[in-house]
Design a protein around this motif. Structure first.
Motif, PDB file in Angstrom:
ATOM      1  N   ALA A  22      -6.642  29.570  22.619  1.00  0.00           N
ATOM      2  CA  ALA A  22      -6.876  29.076  21.256  1.00  0.00           C
ATOM      3  C   ALA A  22      -7.086  27.567  21.205  1.00  0.00           C
ATOM      4  O   ALA A  22      -7.777  27.058  20.327  1.00  0.00           O
ATOM      5  CB  ALA A  22      -5.716  29.474  20.350  1.00  0.00           C
ATOM      6  N   ILE A  71      -1.129  24.842  15.195  1.00  0.00           N
ATOM      7  CA  ILE A  71      -1.823  26.048  14.717  1.00  0.00           C
ATOM      8  C   ILE A  71      -1.863  27.154  15.770  1.00  0.00           C
ATOM      9  O   ILE A  71      -1.546  28.303  15.461  1.00  0.00           O
ATOM     10  CB  ILE A  71      -3.233  25.683  14.196  1.00  0.00           C
ATOM     11  N   PRO A  72      -2.212  26.881  17.043  1.00  0.00           N
ATOM     12  CA  PRO A  72      -2.196  27.968  18.023  1.00  0.00           C
ATOM     13  C   PRO A  72      -0.802  28.601  18.192  1.00  0.00           C
ATOM     14  O   PRO A  72      -0.699  29.819  18.354  1.00  0.00           O
ATOM     15  CB  PRO A  72      -2.648  27.286  19.321  1.00  0.00           C
ATOM     16  N   SER A  89       2.078  34.445  25.317  1.00  0.00           N
ATOM     17  CA  SER A  89       1.981  33.282  24.427  1.00  0.00           C
ATOM     18  C   SER A  89       1.270  32.122  25.119  1.00  0.00           C
ATOM     19  O   SER A  89       0.446  31.441  24.515  1.00  0.00           O
ATOM     20  CB  SER A  89       3.372  32.821  23.991  1.00  0.00           C
ATOM     21  N   GLU A  92       2.425  35.028  14.939  1.00  0.00           N
ATOM     22  CA  GLU A  92       2.086  36.120  14.028  1.00  0.00           C
ATOM     23  C   GLU A  92       1.279  37.226  14.702  1.00  0.00           C
ATOM     24  O   GLU A  92       1.360  38.378  14.291  1.00  0.00           O
ATOM     25  CB  GLU A  92       1.310  35.578  12.823  1.00  0.00           C
ATOM     26  N   ALA A  93       0.514  36.891  15.747  1.00  0.00           N
ATOM     27  CA  ALA A  93      -0.312  37.904  16.408  1.00  0.00           C
ATOM     28  C   ALA A  93       0.463  38.714  17.441  1.00  0.00           C
ATOM     29  O   ALA A  93       0.242  39.916  17.587  1.00  0.00           O
ATOM     30  CB  ALA A  93      -1.514  37.237  17.086  1.00  0.00           C
ATOM     31  N   TRP A 138       4.788  32.460   9.927  1.00  0.00           N
ATOM     32  CA  TRP A 138       4.490  31.119  10.403  1.00  0.00           C
ATOM     33  C   TRP A 138       4.247  30.260   9.182  1.00  0.00           C
ATOM     34  O   TRP A 138       3.458  30.619   8.301  1.00  0.00           O
ATOM     35  CB  TRP A 138       3.268  31.133  11.307  1.00  0.00           C
ATOM     36  N   GLN A 184      -0.316  30.866  15.142  1.00  0.00           N
ATOM     37  CA  GLN A 184      -1.164  32.063  15.254  1.00  0.00           C
ATOM     38  C   GLN A 184      -0.626  33.015  16.317  1.00  0.00           C
ATOM     39  O   GLN A 184      -0.621  34.229  16.127  1.00  0.00           O
ATOM     40  CB  GLN A 184      -2.600  31.656  15.584  1.00  0.00           C
TER      41      GLN A 184
END
Length: 181
Positions: A102, A140-141, A95, A147-148, A162, A144
Protein backbone atom coordinates in the motif's frame (compact mmCIF):
# COMPACT_ATOMS: atom_id res chain seq x y z
CA UNK A 1 -11.70 -13.04 32.38
CA UNK A 2 -13.03 -9.50 32.32
CA UNK A 3 -13.67 -8.19 28.83
CA UNK A 4 -13.51 -4.51 28.10
CA UNK A 5 -16.15 -3.38 25.69
CA UNK A 6 -13.60 -1.56 23.56
CA UNK A 7 -9.80 -1.50 23.35
CA UNK A 8 -8.33 1.60 21.71
CA UNK A 9 -4.76 1.47 20.40
CA UNK A 10 -2.93 4.71 19.64
CA UNK A 11 -0.20 4.74 17.03
CA UNK A 12 2.92 6.85 17.39
CA UNK A 13 1.75 9.09 14.51
CA UNK A 14 -1.05 10.37 16.75
CA UNK A 15 1.07 10.76 19.90
CA UNK A 16 3.87 12.53 18.04
CA UNK A 17 1.41 14.97 16.45
CA UNK A 18 0.18 15.92 19.94
CA UNK A 19 3.55 17.24 21.01
CA UNK A 20 4.04 18.34 24.59
CA UNK A 21 1.90 17.46 27.60
CA UNK A 22 0.50 20.97 27.90
CA UNK A 23 -0.66 21.16 24.29
CA UNK A 24 -4.34 21.31 23.45
CA UNK A 25 -3.98 18.19 21.35
CA UNK A 26 -2.52 16.14 24.16
CA UNK A 27 -5.22 17.36 26.53
CA UNK A 28 -7.81 16.38 23.90
CA UNK A 29 -6.48 12.82 23.99
CA UNK A 30 -6.75 12.68 27.78
CA UNK A 31 -10.28 14.11 27.66
CA UNK A 32 -11.31 11.63 24.97
CA UNK A 33 -10.09 8.68 27.06
CA UNK A 34 -12.10 9.95 30.02
CA UNK A 35 -15.25 10.54 27.93
CA UNK A 36 -15.01 7.06 26.42
CA UNK A 37 -14.21 5.62 29.85
CA UNK A 38 -11.32 3.65 28.38
CA UNK A 39 -7.59 3.44 28.93
CA UNK A 40 -5.85 3.99 25.62
CA UNK A 41 -3.24 1.34 24.82
CA UNK A 42 0.10 1.58 23.11
CA UNK A 43 2.33 -1.28 22.09
CA UNK A 44 5.90 -1.59 23.40
CA UNK A 45 7.17 -0.61 19.94
CA UNK A 46 5.03 2.54 19.91
CA UNK A 47 6.36 3.42 23.36
CA UNK A 48 9.91 2.99 22.03
CA UNK A 49 9.15 5.21 19.03
CA UNK A 50 7.74 8.09 21.08
CA UNK A 51 10.11 7.88 24.04
CA UNK A 52 13.30 6.47 22.64
CA UNK A 53 13.22 4.05 25.58
CA UNK A 54 13.20 0.33 24.80
CA UNK A 55 13.50 -1.19 28.27
CA UNK A 56 10.36 -1.94 30.25
CA UNK A 57 12.03 -0.48 33.34
CA UNK A 58 12.07 2.83 31.52
CA UNK A 59 8.27 3.19 31.45
CA UNK A 60 6.97 6.19 33.34
CA UNK A 61 10.43 7.35 34.37
CA UNK A 62 10.71 10.63 32.47
CA UNK A 63 8.93 13.91 32.04
CA UNK A 64 7.92 13.00 28.50
CA UNK A 65 4.26 13.54 27.70
CA UNK A 66 3.74 9.80 27.17
CA UNK A 67 5.20 9.00 30.59
CA UNK A 68 2.97 11.58 32.25
CA UNK A 69 -0.05 10.01 30.51
CA UNK A 70 1.00 6.60 31.87
CA UNK A 71 1.26 8.00 35.39
CA UNK A 72 -2.14 9.69 35.02
CA UNK A 73 -3.62 6.32 34.06
CA UNK A 74 -5.36 7.11 30.79
CA UNK A 75 -2.60 5.44 28.74
CA UNK A 76 -1.11 1.96 29.18
CA UNK A 77 1.72 0.07 27.51
CA UNK A 78 0.59 -3.46 26.62
CA UNK A 79 2.66 -6.58 26.73
CA UNK A 80 4.27 -7.67 23.46
CA UNK A 81 2.11 -9.86 21.23
CA UNK A 82 2.17 -13.59 21.87
CA UNK A 83 3.95 -15.12 18.93
CA UNK A 84 2.88 -18.57 20.15
CA UNK A 85 -0.63 -17.79 18.86
CA UNK A 86 -0.30 -18.76 15.20
CA UNK A 87 -2.98 -16.32 14.04
CA UNK A 88 -1.08 -13.44 15.64
CA UNK A 89 2.18 -14.30 13.91
CA UNK A 90 0.36 -14.86 10.64
CA UNK A 91 -1.50 -11.53 10.69
CA UNK A 92 1.69 -9.65 11.56
CA UNK A 93 3.35 -11.12 8.44
CA UNK A 94 0.28 -10.29 6.36
CA UNK A 95 0.25 -6.76 7.77
CA UNK A 96 3.86 -6.16 6.80
CA UNK A 97 3.12 -7.24 3.20
CA UNK A 98 -0.13 -5.23 3.06
CA UNK A 99 1.49 -2.03 4.36
CA UNK A 100 4.54 -2.44 2.11
CA UNK A 101 2.35 -2.85 -0.95
CA UNK A 102 0.00 0.00 0.00
CA UNK A 103 2.87 2.39 0.70
CA UNK A 104 5.13 1.15 -2.13
CA UNK A 105 7.98 0.32 0.26
CA UNK A 106 10.08 -2.79 0.81
CA UNK A 107 8.66 -5.07 3.53
CA UNK A 108 11.83 -4.86 5.60
CA UNK A 109 11.36 -1.16 6.33
CA UNK A 110 7.75 -1.40 7.53
CA UNK A 111 7.75 -0.28 11.17
CA UNK A 112 7.46 -3.10 13.71
CA UNK A 113 5.06 -0.94 15.69
CA UNK A 114 2.54 -1.11 12.84
CA UNK A 115 2.47 -4.88 12.62
CA UNK A 116 2.55 -5.15 16.42
CA UNK A 117 -0.62 -3.03 16.77
CA UNK A 118 -2.51 -5.28 14.35
CA UNK A 119 -1.18 -8.44 16.02
CA UNK A 120 -2.17 -7.18 19.48
CA UNK A 121 -5.61 -6.15 18.22
CA UNK A 122 -6.27 -9.64 16.87
CA UNK A 123 -4.84 -11.27 20.01
CA UNK A 124 -7.18 -9.29 22.27
CA UNK A 125 -10.18 -10.33 20.19
CA UNK A 126 -9.08 -13.97 20.15
CA UNK A 127 -8.41 -14.20 23.89
CA UNK A 128 -11.61 -12.34 24.78
CA UNK A 129 -9.90 -9.32 26.33
CA UNK A 130 -11.89 -7.12 23.95
CA UNK A 131 -15.18 -7.28 22.09
CA UNK A 132 -14.11 -4.47 19.77
CA UNK A 133 -10.77 -2.88 18.84
CA UNK A 134 -10.16 0.59 17.48
CA UNK A 135 -6.82 1.63 16.03
CA UNK A 136 -6.19 5.37 15.99
CA UNK A 137 -3.52 6.25 13.46
CA UNK A 138 -2.75 8.86 10.84
CA UNK A 139 -0.91 6.14 8.91
CA UNK A 140 -3.39 5.29 6.16
CA UNK A 141 -1.87 1.92 5.14
CA UNK A 142 -1.88 0.80 8.80
CA UNK A 143 -5.52 1.79 9.18
CA UNK A 144 -6.50 0.07 5.95
CA UNK A 145 -4.59 -3.10 6.93
CA UNK A 146 -6.36 -3.17 10.29
CA UNK A 147 -9.82 -3.03 8.75
CA UNK A 148 -8.99 -5.40 5.87
CA UNK A 149 -7.10 -8.17 7.67
CA UNK A 150 -8.63 -8.70 11.14
CA UNK A 151 -12.14 -9.62 9.87
CA UNK A 152 -10.52 -12.45 7.87
CA UNK A 153 -9.93 -14.19 11.22
CA UNK A 154 -13.65 -14.63 11.89
CA UNK A 155 -14.49 -11.31 13.49
CA UNK A 156 -17.26 -9.02 12.29
CA UNK A 157 -16.26 -5.86 10.48
CA UNK A 158 -17.98 -3.79 13.19
CA UNK A 159 -15.63 -5.26 15.80
CA UNK A 160 -12.69 -3.49 14.13
CA UNK A 161 -12.38 0.22 13.48
CA UNK A 162 -9.75 2.62 12.22
CA UNK A 163 -9.88 6.28 13.15
CA UNK A 164 -7.48 9.08 12.32
CA UNK A 165 -6.51 11.35 15.17
CA UNK A 166 -8.98 13.95 13.86
CA UNK A 167 -11.75 11.34 13.78
CA UNK A 168 -11.07 10.59 17.45
CA UNK A 169 -10.89 14.19 18.63
CA UNK A 170 -11.51 17.21 16.36
CA UNK A 171 -8.63 19.10 18.00
CA UNK A 172 -6.25 16.53 16.52
CA UNK A 173 -7.37 17.40 13.00
CA UNK A 174 -5.65 20.80 12.92
CA UNK A 175 -2.69 20.72 10.57
CA UNK A 176 -3.42 17.04 9.94
CA UNK A 177 -0.83 15.48 7.66
CA UNK A 178 -1.44 11.77 7.09
CA UNK A 179 1.57 9.56 6.72
CA UNK A 180 2.15 8.10 3.25
CA UNK A 181 -0.49 10.27 1.64
Amino acid sequence: MDADREIVFLDSSVLISCGRRGSGRFQALAREAKQRDVVFRISPQVYAEVSGETAIDGYESSDLAVDEALREGWLKVTESPSYSISEVSKIMDQSRRFIATASDRPEDIVEKADTEIIGLSLQMLIDGTADQVTVVTNDIPLGQATEALIPKYGFAADQVAWLTGGDLAPELDEDFVPEFE
